[in-house]
Design an enzyme around this catalytic site. Structure first.
Site, short mmCIF file in Angstrom:
data_model
loop_
_atom_site.label_atom_id
_atom_site.label_comp_id
_atom_site.label_asym_id
_atom_site.label_seq_id
_atom_site.Cartn_x
_atom_site.Cartn_y
_atom_site.Cartn_z
N CYS A 53 -4.40 -7.04 -11.46
CA CYS A 53 -5.79 -6.82 -11.30
C CYS A 53 -6.19 -5.44 -12.29
CB CYS A 53 -6.15 -6.57 -9.84
SG CYS A 53 -5.79 -8.17 -8.87
N HIS A 64 -12.27 0.50 -7.57
CA HIS A 64 -11.45 -0.91 -7.36
C HIS A 64 -11.83 -1.40 -6.13
CE1 HIS A 64 -8.42 -3.52 -8.24
NE2 HIS A 64 -7.83 -3.01 -7.12
N LYS A 78 -17.53 -5.15 -6.47
CA LYS A 78 -16.73 -6.34 -5.88
C LYS A 78 -17.62 -6.83 -4.60
CE LYS A 78 -12.20 -5.51 -7.89
NZ LYS A 78 -12.40 -4.00 -8.41
N HIS A 121 -13.59 -10.16 -6.02
CA HIS A 121 -12.30 -9.78 -6.63
C HIS A 121 -12.17 -10.60 -8.00
CE1 HIS A 121 -9.28 -7.40 -8.29
NE2 HIS A 121 -8.61 -7.37 -7.50
N PHE A 142 -6.70 -1.00 -9.95
CA PHE A 142 -5.45 -0.93 -9.48
C PHE A 142 -4.69 -2.47 -9.38
CE2 PHE A 142 -7.67 2.79 -7.25
CZ PHE A 142 -7.33 3.51 -8.50
N PHE A 175 -1.07 -5.05 -8.21
CA PHE A 175 0.21 -5.34 -7.88
C PHE A 175 1.11 -4.79 -8.67
CE2 PHE A 175 -0.72 -9.35 -4.98
CZ PHE A 175 -1.32 -8.58 -4.06
#
Length: 407
Positions: free
Chosen positions: A163, A300, A329, A334, A391, A393
């Site tokens: 992301c 984020h 968002k 997202h 940010f 995974f």
């Protein structure tokens, strides 16, 4: 000596609108682009909520041969890039005779892979897949299609960083230009919108199940959030050296003045406050930006308890509780691989038009969000400099700082 890097064009194709003007108006009004998708429910989704944008009709713009290798990410990216090039005053004739690069963030092409596999499973014959499938199936589908269609001659690679992909793509374009390796790079992020791409996330219980009121479901920083909403589309920014932009007489929309990155080096999915702080500090170091010079933070925050709380603590640790913060968002859901790029476009639009878009659905702060300045309603305010966090995974962190163009 490091070169200045500016934005000379931008384009957006998102659930908030398919043009700059539409998206600007949606941001100002605080309108949600989240819908209930009955196709997902029938498919077996626990949550049928999603941001939605229609697949574009590219027949008036591209030949059949140009279209055959394109699936959702590349189609969306073509639309946003077409807008950005028009604004920047660039066309294929110019691109073919100059060294212009492309770095796009993209981390999946699930639907095209599933469609090709289903065809083989049904017909028992791989020759029926079609010659365009290989170019649709690869993660580099955006770059390989756009670089060919636009006849690009410069740097050309896809950046895959979950992301944070779109943000890192802009950051890498910034580094290429600032170090004199390129004069111009087309940067952005693209995210497919389909049930094939998002079913594994749904299976983990990641998504909000507030299906009765889709517009209220994405609730970054709110105590009563119950998960994120998937979304997608594409966003593009044209980065150029300041000198080249001036030479061309191009519009200068903003200047990139900082890029910071870090890896948490810990859990594969849980965020890390220290890593986020390091990325933000690094972004400010590039041009000695002080914390009191940041006028707005596009967070984020995705509407998950752990992620939102961690970022709120990281922001408070570095900036205290005064700087205005919102997560777009809350309106878009997202946008995953494109989010780091689209949120740059959203923030530039706010900066150009003297307002801060709201973090909608922020009704009850939790312990961490109560300490920072969440903007819950549209605020009419001039600002000159913003920070955008992304940010992903694997613990990948990216932070970008842009400001109004100056002499």
């Amino acid at each position: 000596m490091s070169k200045r890097v500016v934005v000379t064009g931008m384009g957006i194709y998102s659930c908030l609108g398919t043009s700059i003007d539409q998206v600007r108006d949606s941001l100002y009004k605080g309108e949600s682009g989240i819908i209930f998708d009955p196709i997902r429910k029938a498919y077996g989704y626990r949550s049928a909520l999603t941001g939605m944008v229609a697949r574009p009709d590219l027949k008036p713009l591209l030949s059949r041969r140009q279209r055959m290798g394109m699936h959702e990410p590349a189609e969306y990216a073509y639309m946003s890039t077409h807008q950005a090039l028009l604004q920047a005053g660039l066309d294929v004739d110019f691109l073919e005779t100059t060294e212009t690069g492309i770095i796009f963030g993209n981390d999946s092409t699930a639907a095209s892979v599933v469609e090709a596999s289903d065809k083989v499973r049904e017909k028992k014959d791989t020759t029926l897949i079609g010659s365009g499938a290989i170019f649709q199936n690869m993660n580099s589908t955006v770059n390989m299609n756009l670089s060919t269609i636009l006849k690009l001659r410069g740097i050309n690679f896809t950046l895959s960083a979950a992301c944070a992909s779109g943000s890192h793509a802009i950051g890498m374009g910034y580094l290429m230009i600032s170090q004199g390796l390129q004069d111009r790079v087309i940067c952005g992020g693209a995210q497919e919108i389909n049930q094939e791409a998002m079913s594994s996330f749904d299976g983990l219980g990641t998504f909000s199940v507030r299906e009765s009121d889709p517009g209220k479901a994405s609730r970054p920083f709110d105590r009563d959030r119950d998960g994120l909403i998937p979304s997608g589309g594409a966003a593009t920014v044209i980065l150029e050296s300041y000198d080249e932009a001036i030479r061309r007489g191009a519009p200068i929309l903003a200047e990139v003045v900082g890029y910071g990155f870090s890896s948490n080096g810990e859990h594969i999915s849980n965020p890390n406050i220290e890593g986020q702080v390091r990325a933000m500090r690094m972004a400010m170091r590039a041009n000695a930006i002080r914390t009191d010079q940041i006028d707005y933070i596009n967070a984020h925050a995705t509407s998950t308890a752990v992620g939102d709380s961690s970022e709120a603590r990281a922001i408070y640790e570095l900036f205290g509780g005064n700087v205005p913060v919102s997560s777009t968002k809350s309106m878009t859901g997202h946008e995953c691989w494109m989010a780091g790029a689209s949120e740059i476009v959203y923030s530039i639009l706010m900066m150009q038009n003297d307002f801060i878009a709201p973090n909608i659905n922020f009704e009850n702060p939790d312990e961490d969000s109560a300490r920072i300045n969440i903007i819950g309603q549209t605020v009419q305010r001039k600002f000159d400099c913003f920070l955008s966090n992304s940010f992903g995974f694997g613990g990948t962190n990216s932070a970008l700082i842009l400001r109004k163009p100056g002499e």
